[in-house]
Structures are given as C-alpha cells and as structure tokens.
Design a protein around this motif. Structure first.
Motif, PDB file in Angstrom:
ATOM      1  N   ALA A   1       0.782  -1.282   0.075  1.00  0.00           N
ATOM      2  CA  ALA A   1       0.125  -0.016  -0.094  1.00  0.00           C
ATOM      3  C   ALA A   1       1.015   1.129  -0.116  1.00  0.00           C
ATOM      4  CB  ALA A   1      -0.890   0.024   1.239  1.00  0.00           C
ATOM      5  N   ALA A   2       1.724   1.067   0.808  1.00  0.00           N
ATOM      6  CA  ALA A   2       2.911   2.407   0.994  1.00  0.00           C
ATOM      7  C   ALA A   2       3.522   2.539  -0.634  1.00  0.00           C
ATOM      8  CB  ALA A   2       3.879   2.130   1.815  1.00  0.00           C
ATOM      9  N   ALA A   3       3.816   1.558  -1.462  1.00  0.00           N
ATOM     10  CA  ALA A   3       4.636   2.068  -2.602  1.00  0.00           C
ATOM     11  C   ALA A   3       3.415   2.373  -3.442  1.00  0.00           C
ATOM     12  CB  ALA A   3       4.961   0.336  -3.143  1.00  0.00           C
ATOM     13  N   HIS A   4       2.177   1.874  -3.512  1.00  0.00           N
ATOM     14  CA  HIS A   4       1.140   2.344  -4.137  1.00  0.00           C
ATOM     15  C   HIS A   4       0.734   3.835  -4.087  1.00  0.00           C
ATOM     16  CE1 HIS A   4      -2.848   2.347  -6.543  1.00  0.00           C
ATOM     17  NE2 HIS A   4      -3.276   2.872  -5.580  1.00  0.00           N
ATOM     18  N   LEU A   5       0.885   4.245  -2.777  1.00  0.00           N
ATOM     19  CA  LEU A   5       0.502   5.496  -2.494  1.00  0.00           C
ATOM     20  C   LEU A   5       1.653   6.536  -2.320  1.00  0.00           C
ATOM     21  CD1 LEU A   5      -2.089   4.985   0.490  1.00  0.00           C
ATOM     22  CD2 LEU A   5      -2.556   5.599  -1.731  1.00  0.00           C
ATOM     23  N   GLY A   6       2.584   5.849  -2.470  1.00  0.00           N
ATOM     24  CA  GLY A   6       4.132   6.822  -2.475  1.00  0.00           C
ATOM     25  C   GLY A   6       4.409   7.326  -1.198  1.00  0.00           C
ATOM     26  N   LEU A   7       3.981   6.755  -0.237  1.00  0.00           N
ATOM     27  CA  LEU A   7       4.218   6.825   1.380  1.00  0.00           C
ATOM     28  C   LEU A   7       5.085   5.901   1.792  1.00  0.00           C
ATOM     29  CD1 LEU A   7       0.534   8.245   2.207  1.00  0.00           C
ATOM     30  CD2 LEU A   7       2.542   9.549   1.713  1.00  0.00           C
ATOM     31  N   THR A   8       5.663   6.175   3.080  1.00  0.00           N
ATOM     32  CA  THR A   8       6.045   5.167   4.142  1.00  0.00           C
ATOM     33  C   THR A   8       5.186   4.114   4.698  1.00  0.00           C
ATOM     34  OG1 THR A   8       6.387   6.375   5.804  1.00  0.00           O
ATOM     35  CG2 THR A   8       8.150   6.989   4.268  1.00  0.00           C
ATOM     36  N   SER A   9       5.939   2.929   5.128  1.00  0.00           N
ATOM     37  CA  SER A   9       4.850   2.244   6.011  1.00  0.00           C
ATOM     38  C   SER A   9       4.570   2.813   7.249  1.00  0.00           C
ATOM     39  CB  SER A   9       5.711   0.743   5.933  1.00  0.00           C
ATOM     40  OG  SER A   9       5.669   0.153   4.793  1.00  0.00           O
ATOM     41  N   SER A  10       5.151   3.400   8.034  1.00  0.00           N
ATOM     42  CA  SER A  10       5.266   4.107   9.082  1.00  0.00           C
ATOM     43  C   SER A  10       3.989   4.968   8.981  1.00  0.00           C
ATOM     44  CB  SER A  10       6.726   4.482   9.862  1.00  0.00           C
ATOM     45  OG  SER A  10       7.059   5.650   8.980  1.00  0.00           O
ATOM     46  N   ALA A  11       4.285   6.006   7.838  1.00  0.00           N
ATOM     47  CA  ALA A  11       2.878   6.924   7.895  1.00  0.00           C
ATOM     48  C   ALA A  11       1.747   6.250   7.709  1.00  0.00           C
ATOM     49  CB  ALA A  11       3.200   7.803   6.540  1.00  0.00           C
ATOM     50  N   LEU A  12       1.690   5.244   7.015  1.00  0.00           N
ATOM     51  CA  LEU A  12       0.251   4.571   7.049  1.00  0.00           C
ATOM     52  C   LEU A  12      -0.070   4.020   8.095  1.00  0.00           C
ATOM     53  CD1 LEU A  12       0.905   4.752   3.919  1.00  0.00           C
ATOM     54  CD2 LEU A  12       0.200   2.523   3.432  1.00  0.00           C
ATOM     55  N   SER A  13       0.843   2.996   9.017  1.00  0.00           N
ATOM     56  CA  SER A  13       0.679   2.836  10.307  1.00  0.00           C
ATOM     57  C   SER A  13      -0.068   3.830  11.058  1.00  0.00           C
ATOM     58  CB  SER A  13       1.719   2.189  10.890  1.00  0.00           C
ATOM     59  OG  SER A  13       1.469   1.531  11.975  1.00  0.00           O
ATOM     60  N   HIS A  14       0.671   4.819  11.092  1.00  0.00           N
ATOM     61  CA  HIS A  14       0.158   6.114  11.947  1.00  0.00           C
ATOM     62  C   HIS A  14      -1.267   6.596  11.351  1.00  0.00           C
ATOM     63  CE1 HIS A  14       0.064   9.725  14.502  1.00  0.00           C
ATOM     64  NE2 HIS A  14      -0.290  10.323  13.058  1.00  0.00           N
ATOM     65  N   SER A  15      -1.525   6.480  10.240  1.00  0.00           N
ATOM     66  CA  SER A  15      -2.937   6.847   9.634  1.00  0.00           C
ATOM     67  C   SER A  15      -3.991   5.884  10.043  1.00  0.00           C
ATOM     68  CB  SER A  15      -2.661   6.942   8.136  1.00  0.00           C
ATOM     69  OG  SER A  15      -3.917   7.313   7.469  1.00  0.00           O
ATOM     70  N   ILE A  16      -3.706   4.858   9.850  1.00  0.00           N
ATOM     71  CA  ILE A  16      -4.662   3.369  10.390  1.00  0.00           C
ATOM     72  C   ILE A  16      -4.979   3.623  11.775  1.00  0.00           C
ATOM     73  CG2 ILE A  16      -5.125   1.153  10.564  1.00  0.00           C
ATOM     74  CD1 ILE A  16      -5.627   2.118   7.740  1.00  0.00           C
ATOM     75  N   ARG A  17      -3.924   3.924  12.701  1.00  0.00           N
ATOM     76  CA  ARG A  17      -4.004   3.942  14.111  1.00  0.00           C
ATOM     77  C   ARG A  17      -4.899   5.220  14.370  1.00  0.00           C
ATOM     78  NH1 ARG A  17       0.834   3.163  14.993  1.00  0.00           N
ATOM     79  NH2 ARG A  17       1.286   5.232  15.318  1.00  0.00           N
ATOM     80  N   GLN A  18      -4.704   6.288  13.896  1.00  0.00           N
ATOM     81  CA  GLN A  18      -5.792   7.440  13.926  1.00  0.00           C
ATOM     82  C   GLN A  18      -6.915   7.284  13.541  1.00  0.00           C
ATOM     83  OE1 GLN A  18      -3.556  10.852  11.868  1.00  0.00           O
ATOM     84  NE2 GLN A  18      -2.926  11.516  13.743  1.00  0.00           N
ATOM     85  N   LEU A  19      -7.338   6.543  12.619  1.00  0.00           N
ATOM     86  CA  LEU A  19      -8.677   6.327  12.307  1.00  0.00           C
ATOM     87  C   LEU A  19      -9.301   5.332  13.320  1.00  0.00           C
ATOM     88  CD1 LEU A  19     -10.768   6.428   9.817  1.00  0.00           C
ATOM     89  CD2 LEU A  19     -10.013   4.707   8.568  1.00  0.00           C
ATOM     90  N   GLU A  20      -8.581   4.183  13.617  1.00  0.00           N
ATOM     91  CA  GLU A  20      -9.268   3.448  14.490  1.00  0.00           C
ATOM     92  C   GLU A  20      -9.493   4.055  15.961  1.00  0.00           C
ATOM     93  OE1 GLU A  20      -7.395  -0.812  13.109  1.00  0.00           O
ATOM     94  OE2 GLU A  20      -6.070   0.358  14.428  1.00  0.00           O
TER      95      GLU A  20
END
Length: 310
Positions: A24-43
């Motif tokens: 997902a990070a490669a698809h969005l052009g972001l880092t895995s840590s940024a995605l993890s932080h985003s999902i944690r905030q959403l949850e």
C-alpha cells in the motif's frame, strides 16, 4: 466527517486491497510508518479495530470488512467524479457564455466560426448575449467577452480576435443622386448624416478620415442619431443620409447596389476586436477551443488608430 477521515479512509482502502503495508505504501508513495500512523488514528477516532496486524500478515477484522463493503462504492464514485472533471478540462463541454456590447461584434468575430465550432464541439452549449452597458464577467457568470481593447479591463487576458477593420462612408443611390458626391472630408458638412452616439448621454462620434498620413476629424451634421450600427445601416439604405460604418457591415449592400461608398481614398482602419477573460480564472476546455478558432494574427501597425465607436 473529520478533515483527516478522507485521507485515512483512502489509506485503509489501499491496505485492504494489498493486504500489505509495504504494498500500500508503494502504491500511495508513502512510507509504511506513515500508513501505520494513519490507520491507528482512524481506529482511535472510530473506536473500533479495522485490521489484524502481525509481523507477517495483515487481514481485515469484521468491522474492517463491513467498512470496506460500504466504503468501496463511495470511493469509486468519488474517483469517477474526479476523473470526469479532469476529462472535462481536456474535452470541450458544458455551457459557454460570451458577452459583447453590440451585434456587429458577433457578426465580425463569432458568426464566421460558430457553425464550425458547434459542429466540432457538440457537447458545448454556446450562449451569446448582447448588452450595451459594460458588465463585470465575474459577477454575471460570463466566461468571456468580446470588445475593442479600450473597453477591456486592464487585469483581463485579451486575445486578438479580428483583423483591423476598414471604415466606409456610404449613402443610398437615391440620396446621392440629389446631392454632389463628397470629394473631401469637409464636404460632409453639406450633407445630411446619420450620427452615432454609443451611450445615451455621450457625445456624438466624430468621423475620422486619413489619407497619406493626413488626418481630418469631422463632426457630422446629424439629422438622425442612433446607438446601433444596424440602425445606422438601415437609415443609410433608406436614403436618410451618409453613414460612417464598418466595411464588413456594408459590403453586401454595396454588392447589391443598395449603397454607394464615398470618400473611399480617405477611409481609415480601426483596431479590431479582442476576446477577453478574467486573468485569475483558468479557461475551460470550451473557452480554449473558442479562442483557438477566433484567434487572429497580430495586426500590422500601418493602419490609422481610430477610436472604435461600435
């Protein structure tokens, strides 16, 4: 909706599609840590767990599956709407509103190309409005206007839309049969004339003549005063007197023998017309297509600069 929800939901959708933070990070052009932080905030905001995460795998919880089922159609609609909007920026479509202050400008600038324009761009609805009083494009919802340069706001972007326009002084055969044909500009003083007043309380337009660098300005003795080129043309055809008009307007009547041109060697040119639009607005695909069709080559500077009353 929280202002971060859309971004975080898009992140969740990408992870659900790939079942991998790295993918997902490669698809969005972001880092895995940024995605993890985003999902944690959403949850945290939703108060539910959406993903089962281990060091080796990612899977959806029951809540995550339910969210995905509801989320995907909506996100696809949003994506489709955005793609459609981008496509419209490249494909001329929708309503295109053009303002000008006289029918003559439409005849000179728009009429020569409008059949080709609407045939080439069938998804465009062309709307033309003639309004003598100056208007503000932004507040009235017009996409562009057509006018001589002196009437265009300084901050607008203007594109030349016509060549310089030749002036013709004309009269009917019946009228000229009863009076000496004028040979010099001063001879106009002994003729009946159709005068032009652009605004209701403005001054009568003076007739400017030019020959071999010599310029003469004459105030025509008005027996009829109008504020429309078409009205001046009709008055001349009806034998009222001489009229000072553009050659484009009178040409068919000269060919038909209904009018005769006089003082031809003294006839000046006036600067042509410009299509203009607000500089702070990106022109639509429809407006860009119209600009491409009406754009005229840059005029040479060897014509007399005469204020255009039309």
């Amino acid at each position: 909706m929280h202002r971060s929800d859309f971004s975080d939901l898009n992140t969740f959708l990408a992870i659900a599609d790939h079942l991998s933070f790295r993918g997902a990070a490669a698809h969005l052009g972001l880092t895995s840590s940024a995605l993890s932080h985003s999902i944690r905030q959403l949850e945290e905001r939703l108060g539910v767990r959406l993903l089962h995460r281990t060091t080796r795998s990612v899977s959806l919880t029951d809540s995550g599956i339910r969210l995905l089922e509801r989320l995907r159609p909506g996100m696809e609609q949003i994506s489709s709407a955005l793609e459609e909007l981008k496509d419209q920026q490249h494909r001329p479509s929708g309503r295109l509103r053009i303002y000008t202050h006289t029918d003559l400008i439409l005849r000179i600038v728009i009429a020569p190309i409008w059949e080709r324009f609407v045939s080439s761009h069938p998804e465009v609805r062309l709307e033309l409005c003639v309004e003598p009083a100056p208007i503000d494009l932004a507040s009235t919802g017009f996409d562009a206007g057509v006018a001589q340069r002196s009437r265009i706001p300084a901050e607008a972007i203007a594109i030349r839309a016509s060549h310089p326009i030749q002036i013709a002084v004309v009269g009917s055969r019946g009228y000229l049969a009863k009076r000496p044909v004028p040979r010099r500009p001063d001879d106009v003083a002994s003729h009946r004339c159709v005068a032009f007043r652009f605004s209701r309380d403005g001054e009568l337009h003076r007739w400017v003549f030019e020959r071999k660098g010599r310029k003469r300005i004459v105030s025509p003795p008005a027996v009829v005063t109008v504020n429309s080129p078409d009205a001046a043309l009709q008055a001349a055809v009806d034998g009222i007197g001489l009229a000072y008009l553009t050659e484009d307007l009178v040409r068919p009547f000269l060919k038909a023998g209904k009018l005769v041109q006089v003082l031809k060697e003294w006839s000046p040119s006036i600067e042509g017309y410009h299509l203009y639009y607000q500089s702070r607005r990106q022109p639509s695909a429809a407006l860009r297509a119209l600009i491409d069709m009406v754009r005229a080559p840059k005029a040479s500077s060897d014509h007399t600069s005469v204020k255009n009353p039309f």
